[in-house]
Design a protein around this motif. Structure first.
Motif, PDB file in Angstrom:
ATOM      1  N   GLY A   1      35.328 -25.071  -3.130  1.00  0.00           N
ATOM      2  CA  GLY A   1      34.282 -24.804  -4.109  1.00  0.00           C
ATOM      3  C   GLY A   1      33.151 -23.971  -3.522  1.00  0.00           C
ATOM      4  N   ARG A   2      33.478 -23.068  -2.607  1.00  0.00           N
ATOM      5  CA  ARG A   2      32.466 -22.257  -1.939  1.00  0.00           C
ATOM      6  C   ARG A   2      32.675 -20.767  -2.200  1.00  0.00           C
ATOM      7  NH1 ARG A   2      29.048 -24.220   1.882  1.00  0.00           N
ATOM      8  NH2 ARG A   2      28.014 -22.313   1.231  1.00  0.00           N
TER       9      ARG A   2
ATOM     10  N   LEU B   1      31.155 -14.515   3.778  1.00  0.00           N
ATOM     11  CA  LEU B   1      32.265 -14.336   4.716  1.00  0.00           C
ATOM     12  C   LEU B   1      33.153 -13.163   4.338  1.00  0.00           C
ATOM     13  CD1 LEU B   1      33.465 -18.025   5.223  1.00  0.00           C
ATOM     14  CD2 LEU B   1      31.869 -16.714   6.608  1.00  0.00           C
ATOM     15  N   LEU B   2      33.366 -12.967   3.042  1.00  0.00           N
ATOM     16  CA  LEU B   2      34.270 -11.917   2.559  1.00  0.00           C
ATOM     17  C   LEU B   2      33.580 -11.043   1.532  1.00  0.00           C
ATOM     18  CD1 LEU B   2      37.589 -13.849   1.854  1.00  0.00           C
ATOM     19  CD2 LEU B   2      37.089 -12.375   3.779  1.00  0.00           C
TER      20      LEU B   2
ATOM     21  N   LEU C   1      40.402 -16.861   1.047  1.00  0.00           N
ATOM     22  CA  LEU C   1      40.034 -16.981  -0.373  1.00  0.00           C
ATOM     23  C   LEU C   1      40.529 -18.294  -0.962  1.00  0.00           C
ATOM     24  CD1 LEU C   1      40.549 -13.408  -1.853  1.00  0.00           C
ATOM     25  CD2 LEU C   1      38.442 -14.734  -1.806  1.00  0.00           C
ATOM     26  N   GLU C   2      41.755 -18.670  -0.635  1.00  0.00           N
ATOM     27  CA  GLU C   2      42.311 -19.925  -1.131  1.00  0.00           C
ATOM     28  C   GLU C   2      41.500 -21.122  -0.614  1.00  0.00           C
ATOM     29  OE1 GLU C   2      46.504 -22.435  -0.979  1.00  0.00           O
ATOM     30  OE2 GLU C   2      46.475 -20.352  -0.295  1.00  0.00           O
ATOM     31  N   GLY C   3      41.142 -21.091   0.667  1.00  0.00           N
ATOM     32  CA  GLY C   3      40.359 -22.175   1.250  1.00  0.00           C
ATOM     33  C   GLY C   3      38.972 -22.281   0.635  1.00  0.00           C
ATOM     34  N   LEU C   4      38.335 -21.135   0.378  1.00  0.00           N
ATOM     35  CA  LEU C   4      37.005 -21.151  -0.244  1.00  0.00           C
ATOM     36  C   LEU C   4      37.074 -21.667  -1.680  1.00  0.00           C
ATOM     37  CD1 LEU C   4      35.499 -17.828   1.143  1.00  0.00           C
ATOM     38  CD2 LEU C   4      34.976 -20.163   1.848  1.00  0.00           C
TER      39      LEU C   4
ATOM     40  N   LEU D   1      40.182 -19.805   8.102  1.00  0.00           N
ATOM     41  CA  LEU D   1      38.735 -19.899   7.909  1.00  0.00           C
ATOM     42  C   LEU D   1      37.982 -19.711   9.226  1.00  0.00           C
ATOM     43  CD1 LEU D   1      38.595 -22.782   5.305  1.00  0.00           C
ATOM     44  CD2 LEU D   1      37.790 -20.441   4.967  1.00  0.00           C
ATOM     45  N   MET D   2      38.573 -20.125  10.313  1.00  0.00           N
ATOM     46  CA  MET D   2      37.938 -19.903  11.617  1.00  0.00           C
ATOM     47  C   MET D   2      38.036 -18.436  12.035  1.00  0.00           C
ATOM     48  SD  MET D   2      36.688 -22.751  12.529  1.00  0.00           S
ATOM     49  CE  MET D   2      36.335 -22.510  14.249  1.00  0.00           C
TER      50      MET D   2
END
Length: 115
Positions: free
Chosen positions: A61-62, A73-74, A54-57, A41-42
């Motif tokens: 829930g973002r 971001l993507l 994608l998994e982190g978002l 994410l960083m």
């Protein structure tokens, strides 16, 4: 990985899980996969991190950060069938290259003609 500098607030928070100034609990990821997601994410612009971002978002829930907006971001994943220029029935929709155009002239730079 995050390695806290000795004798700092971050070191205290990392090892105790408590913010030393407020006394509040602070979440500290211990799982290597979760640390990899945070690192990705960083570094979200790195194409190698796309699946982790994608998994982190999704976890956070973002998914509103995936799209074409200025704060996203993507970009969404592209449809490979459209990208290849072929329609599902198998026909080719692409235009032939150089149709009605002369081929580009090849030039060589920094050369001098002999007299």
């Amino acid at each position: 990985d995050f390695y806290p500098t000795p004798s700092t607030l971050s070191t205290c928070m990392y090892y105790t899980g408590i913010h030393p100034l407020t006394g509040e609990k602070v979440y500290i990821p211990r799982d290597p996969h979760e640390k990899a997601i945070q690192r990705a994410l960083m570094q979200y612009k790195n194409p190698a991190n796309r699946s982790l971002v994608l998994e982190g978002l999704k976890i956070a829930g973002r998914m509103d950060l995936v799209g074409f907006g200025p704060k996203c971001l993507l970009r969404p994943e592209r449809d490979r069938r459209k990208e290849s220029g072929r329609n599902p029935s198998g026909g080719d929709r692409r235009k032939p290259q150089n149709q009605g155009r002369k081929p580009a002239k090849k030039t060589i730079r920094n050369t001098h003609k002999k007299k």
